[in-house]
Design a protein around this motif. Structure first.
Motif, PDB file in Angstrom:
ATOM      1  N   LEU A 150       0.807  -1.255   0.067  1.00 23.36           N
ATOM      2  CA  LEU A 150       0.020   0.111  -0.090  1.00 23.36           C
ATOM      3  C   LEU A 150       0.693   1.281  -0.098  1.00 23.36           C
ATOM      4  O   LEU A 150       0.787   2.150  -0.714  1.00 23.36           O
ATOM      5  N   ASP A 151       1.845   1.218   0.750  1.00 20.36           N
ATOM      6  CA  ASP A 151       2.599   2.404   0.934  1.00 20.36           C
ATOM      7  C   ASP A 151       3.331   2.851  -0.456  1.00 20.36           C
ATOM      8  O   ASP A 151       3.434   3.938  -0.717  1.00 20.36           O
ATOM      9  N   PHE A 152       3.821   1.764  -1.029  1.00 21.42           N
ATOM     10  CA  PHE A 152       4.461   2.025  -2.372  1.00 21.42           C
ATOM     11  C   PHE A 152       3.444   2.415  -3.432  1.00 21.42           C
ATOM     12  O   PHE A 152       3.777   3.456  -4.237  1.00 21.42           O
ATOM     13  N   LEU A 153       2.379   1.925  -3.289  1.00 21.30           N
ATOM     14  CA  LEU A 153       1.301   2.163  -4.328  1.00 21.30           C
ATOM     15  C   LEU A 153       0.993   3.767  -4.200  1.00 21.30           C
ATOM     16  O   LEU A 153       0.735   4.516  -5.098  1.00 21.30           O
ATOM     17  N   CYS A 154       0.767   4.124  -2.784  1.00 22.40           N
ATOM     18  CA  CYS A 154       0.634   5.695  -2.478  1.00 22.40           C
ATOM     19  C   CYS A 154       1.904   6.557  -3.085  1.00 22.40           C
ATOM     20  O   CYS A 154       1.427   7.355  -3.715  1.00 22.40           O
ATOM     21  N   ARG A 155       2.947   6.132  -3.006  1.00 18.10           N
ATOM     22  CA  ARG A 155       3.939   6.858  -3.601  1.00 18.10           C
ATOM     23  C   ARG A 155       3.732   7.122  -4.855  1.00 18.10           C
ATOM     24  O   ARG A 155       3.939   8.027  -5.371  1.00 18.10           O
ATOM     25  N   ILE A 156       3.778   5.921  -5.705  1.00 15.65           N
ATOM     26  CA  ILE A 156       4.025   5.802  -7.027  1.00 15.65           C
ATOM     27  C   ILE A 156       2.670   6.673  -7.632  1.00 15.65           C
ATOM     28  O   ILE A 156       2.915   7.471  -8.647  1.00 15.65           O
ATOM     29  N   ILE A 157       1.730   6.390  -7.175  1.00 18.30           N
ATOM     30  CA  ILE A 157       0.327   7.002  -7.557  1.00 18.30           C
ATOM     31  C   ILE A 157       0.325   8.571  -7.595  1.00 18.30           C
ATOM     32  O   ILE A 157      -0.009   9.379  -8.619  1.00 18.30           O
ATOM     33  N   GLU A 158       0.643   8.841  -6.285  1.00 19.78           N
ATOM     34  CA  GLU A 158       0.717  10.436  -5.990  1.00 19.78           C
ATOM     35  C   GLU A 158       1.594  10.954  -7.183  1.00 19.78           C
ATOM     36  O   GLU A 158       1.389  12.347  -7.779  1.00 19.78           O
ATOM     37  N   VAL A 160       2.779  10.005 -10.136  1.00 17.48           N
ATOM     38  CA  VAL A 160       2.081   9.897 -11.593  1.00 17.48           C
ATOM     39  C   VAL A 160       1.145  10.895 -11.853  1.00 17.48           C
ATOM     40  O   VAL A 160       0.956  11.248 -12.788  1.00 17.48           O
ATOM     41  N   ILE A 161       0.231  11.004 -10.817  1.00 16.02           N
ATOM     42  CA  ILE A 161      -0.735  12.055 -10.821  1.00 16.02           C
ATOM     43  C   ILE A 161      -0.325  13.490 -11.104  1.00 16.02           C
ATOM     44  O   ILE A 161      -0.597  14.317 -12.061  1.00 16.02           O
ATOM     45  N   ASP A 162       0.692  13.824 -10.388  1.00 15.38           N
ATOM     46  CA  ASP A 162       1.380  14.833 -10.655  1.00 15.38           C
ATOM     47  C   ASP A 162       2.139  15.186 -11.903  1.00 15.38           C
ATOM     48  O   ASP A 162       1.851  16.271 -12.618  1.00 15.38           O
ATOM     49  N   PRO A 194      -2.720  12.247  -1.685  1.00 19.87           N
ATOM     50  CA  PRO A 194      -3.403  13.717  -1.259  1.00 19.87           C
ATOM     51  C   PRO A 194      -3.892  14.246  -2.629  1.00 19.87           C
ATOM     52  O   PRO A 194      -4.772  15.025  -2.436  1.00 19.87           O
ATOM     53  N   ASN A 195      -3.417  13.943  -3.750  1.00 19.87           N
ATOM     54  CA  ASN A 195      -4.023  14.374  -5.155  1.00 19.87           C
ATOM     55  C   ASN A 195      -5.115  13.557  -5.878  1.00 19.87           C
ATOM     56  O   ASN A 195      -5.118  13.438  -6.946  1.00 19.87           O
ATOM     57  N   ALA A 196      -5.424  12.535  -4.932  1.00 21.04           N
ATOM     58  CA  ALA A 196      -6.365  11.530  -5.655  1.00 21.04           C
ATOM     59  C   ALA A 196      -7.444  12.030  -6.233  1.00 21.04           C
ATOM     60  O   ALA A 196      -8.094  11.546  -7.370  1.00 21.04           O
ATOM     61  N   ASP A 197      -8.026  13.260  -5.896  1.00 21.08           N
ATOM     62  CA  ASP A 197      -9.125  13.794  -6.530  1.00 21.08           C
ATOM     63  C   ASP A 197      -8.880  14.239  -8.157  1.00 21.08           C
ATOM     64  O   ASP A 197     -10.007  14.673  -8.834  1.00 21.08           O
ATOM     65  N   LYS A 198      -7.536  14.316  -8.315  1.00 22.99           N
ATOM     66  CA  LYS A 198      -7.218  14.774  -9.799  1.00 22.99           C
ATOM     67  C   LYS A 198      -7.383  13.562 -10.899  1.00 22.99           C
ATOM     68  O   LYS A 198      -7.018  13.807 -11.996  1.00 22.99           O
ATOM     69  N   ALA A 199      -7.746  12.312 -10.208  1.00 24.34           N
ATOM     70  CA  ALA A 199      -7.777  11.257 -11.085  1.00 24.34           C
ATOM     71  C   ALA A 199      -9.029  10.405 -10.903  1.00 24.34           C
ATOM     72  O   ALA A 199      -9.629  10.427  -9.937  1.00 24.34           O
ATOM     73  N   ILE A 200      -9.429   9.785 -11.756  1.00 26.14           N
ATOM     74  CA  ILE A 200     -10.448   8.576 -11.866  1.00 26.14           C
ATOM     75  C   ILE A 200      -9.739   7.370 -11.333  1.00 26.14           C
ATOM     76  O   ILE A 200      -8.689   7.071 -12.165  1.00 26.14           O
ATOM     77  N   PHE A 201     -10.235   6.684 -10.459  1.00 28.83           N
ATOM     78  CA  PHE A 201      -9.538   5.336 -10.061  1.00 28.83           C
ATOM     79  C   PHE A 201     -10.291   4.070 -10.709  1.00 28.83           C
ATOM     80  O   PHE A 201     -11.631   4.240 -10.838  1.00 28.83           O
ATOM     81  N   SER A 202      -9.375   3.298 -11.250  1.00 26.38           N
ATOM     82  CA  SER A 202      -9.927   2.282 -12.286  1.00 26.38           C
ATOM     83  C   SER A 202      -9.567   0.858 -11.976  1.00 26.38           C
ATOM     84  O   SER A 202      -8.721   0.738 -11.059  1.00 26.38           O
ATOM     85  N   VAL A 203     -10.520  -0.172 -11.973  1.00 30.82           N
ATOM     86  CA  VAL A 203     -10.130  -1.583 -11.698  1.00 30.82           C
ATOM     87  C   VAL A 203     -10.168  -2.502 -12.973  1.00 30.82           C
ATOM     88  O   VAL A 203     -10.876  -2.163 -13.775  1.00 30.82           O
ATOM     89  N   HIS A 204      -9.357  -3.409 -12.733  1.00 32.62           N
ATOM     90  CA  HIS A 204      -9.069  -4.328 -13.766  1.00 32.62           C
ATOM     91  C   HIS A 204      -8.799  -5.707 -13.189  1.00 32.62           C
ATOM     92  O   HIS A 204      -7.622  -5.970 -12.667  1.00 32.62           O
TER      93      HIS A 204
END
Ligand code: KIV
Ligand code: ZN
Length: 385
Positions: A150-158, A160-162, A194-204
């Motif tokens: 989870l921690d690593f996902l949070c880091r990378i996702i924040e 790539v959204i930026d 923190p910037n999750a509101d700038k993206a749509i979260f998708s599932v696969h």
């Protein structure tokens, strides 16, 4: 205007679906399916993996030329060349999307990529920047997110959204997740980044444990607003979440899922049949929504109920998903009401109870011996042949 959230339907039949061993499709076949998906009003069509082969490049390009109402997407690894080739193939699209990915689970980073986690983040961010310079609509996937930390996902996702990714896909690549846990993963990511509101979260979700649809829907319940899925659940190994099941669950249980879906459900069955014909993958008769038996009733109790009031045993209308009508199948479990109504449909009206009773008895004897009773058998039985 509705204040419900839109649930984006992203179809990957032409990409992940084609990765089913034996399901490869020609360019013309992909265009035919692409047009059918457009008619179904799918939001995003993943047309292929442009760098995978010259044929795949041409197919993505041909779908991008032919489809005008849906966004057309190409997959690419998080590599400059892949991304440039994807963008090139998507040039004719009215609306194009580059979908770039890199693996984020410890097992994939260590053994497959042989890269340190920080390097994976650097490559992902770089890939998203390159893609954003070529196209405004960029999706980033954390491959094997279902087994990532989870921690690593949070880091990378924040990051790539930026860098400009506007859709963040969280694949359960190996179909290992279970619904409560996968839903919580999506909910935690949305809450913590923190910037999750700038993206749509998708599932696969993959279907290795038969949970792809359940996992996807649990995630929708926790904030995912794009579902990646395929017609008939086609896809790598045991397949992906099936589009028809996702769409009809969200529609049928709109009391539970507060989302709007743009799909024209009347095209579901014809699209399923087209994909089955082109790939040569049959649809099992008891498959939800699109199987031959999905709206067929054989037992006398059920037939009687449906004839009196459809909703006694039907939660959806066959016509709403593209069947001509529901079916009353006459067999050994069938009852008198269905037998009488069916024969009336064939022009046979019984003048007295005795002739009806004796025909019904003869039908039961025949049904014990024969699985598939045809109208000609019934007409024979009542002397109308
Ligand atoms: O299953 C998976 O992880 C994928 C990604 C490439 C999106 O198909
Ligand atoms: Zn996949």
């Amino acid at each position: 205007m509705s204040n419900q959230d839109k649930l984006v339907i992203f179809d990957t039949t032409l990409r992940d679906g084609e990765q089913s061993p034996g399901a490869s499709m020609t360019r013309e076949e992909k265009v035919e399916i692409g047009k059918a998906l457009e008619k179904l009003r799918v939001d995003v069509i993943e047309a292929g993996f442009a760098i995978a082969s010259p044929g795949d490049f041409e197919s993505v390009k041909a779908v991008a030329e032919a489809v005008k109402d849906s966004t057309v997407c190409s997959l690419s690894r998080a590599l400059e060349k892949d991304i440039e080739v994807a963008a090139e193939a998507l040039k004719p699209a009215n609306s194009g999307r580059i979908h770039t990915f890199i693996a984020t689970s410890p097992i994939h980073m260590k053994y497959k990529l042989q890269m340190e986690p920080d390097k994976v983040i650097e490559q992902a961010v770089n890939a998203v920047r390159i893609a954003r310079n070529l196209m405004p609509d960029v999706e980033f996937s954390c491959e094997d997110a279902g087994r990532s930390e989870l921690d690593f996902l949070c880091r990378i996702i924040e990051q790539v959204i930026d860098a400009g990714a506007r859709t963040i896909n969280i694949p359960d690549t190996v179909g290992y997740s279970v619904p409560d846990q996968y839903g919580a993963l999506i909910g935690n990511l949305i809450e913590r980044i923190p910037n999750a509101d700038k993206a749509i979260f998708s599932v696969h979700c993959h279907n290795d444990l038969g949970l792809a649809v359940a996992n996807s829907l649990a995630a929708v319940n926790c904030g995912a607003r794009q579902v990646e899925c395929t017609i008939n659940g086609l896809g790598e190994r045991a397949g992906n979440a099936s589009l028809e099941e996702i769409v009809m669950t969200v529609k049928t249980r709109s009391d539970f899922f507060p989302c709007e879906i743009g799909i024209d459900t009347r095209h579901i069955v014809p699209t399923s049949q087209l994909v089955s014909k082109i790939t040569g993958f049959p649809v099992q008769p008891n498959k939800a929504i699109v199987g031959d038996n999905a709206f067929a009733h054989e037992s006398g109790i059920h037939q009687d109920g449906v004839l009196k009031h459809r909703e006694t045993y039907e939660i959806m209308r066959a016509e709403d998903v593209g069947w001509a009508h529901n079916k009353m199948v006459l067999g050994k479990h069938s009852g008198r009401n269905a037998f009488r109504v069916h024969l009336q449909g064939l022009g046979v009206d019984f003048t007295d109870d005795e002739s009806f009773n004796s025909a019904f008895r003869a039908f039961k004897v025949l049904a014990d011996e024969k699985h598939d009773i045809q109208d000609s058998d019934l007409l024979n039985l009542v002397g109308h042949a």
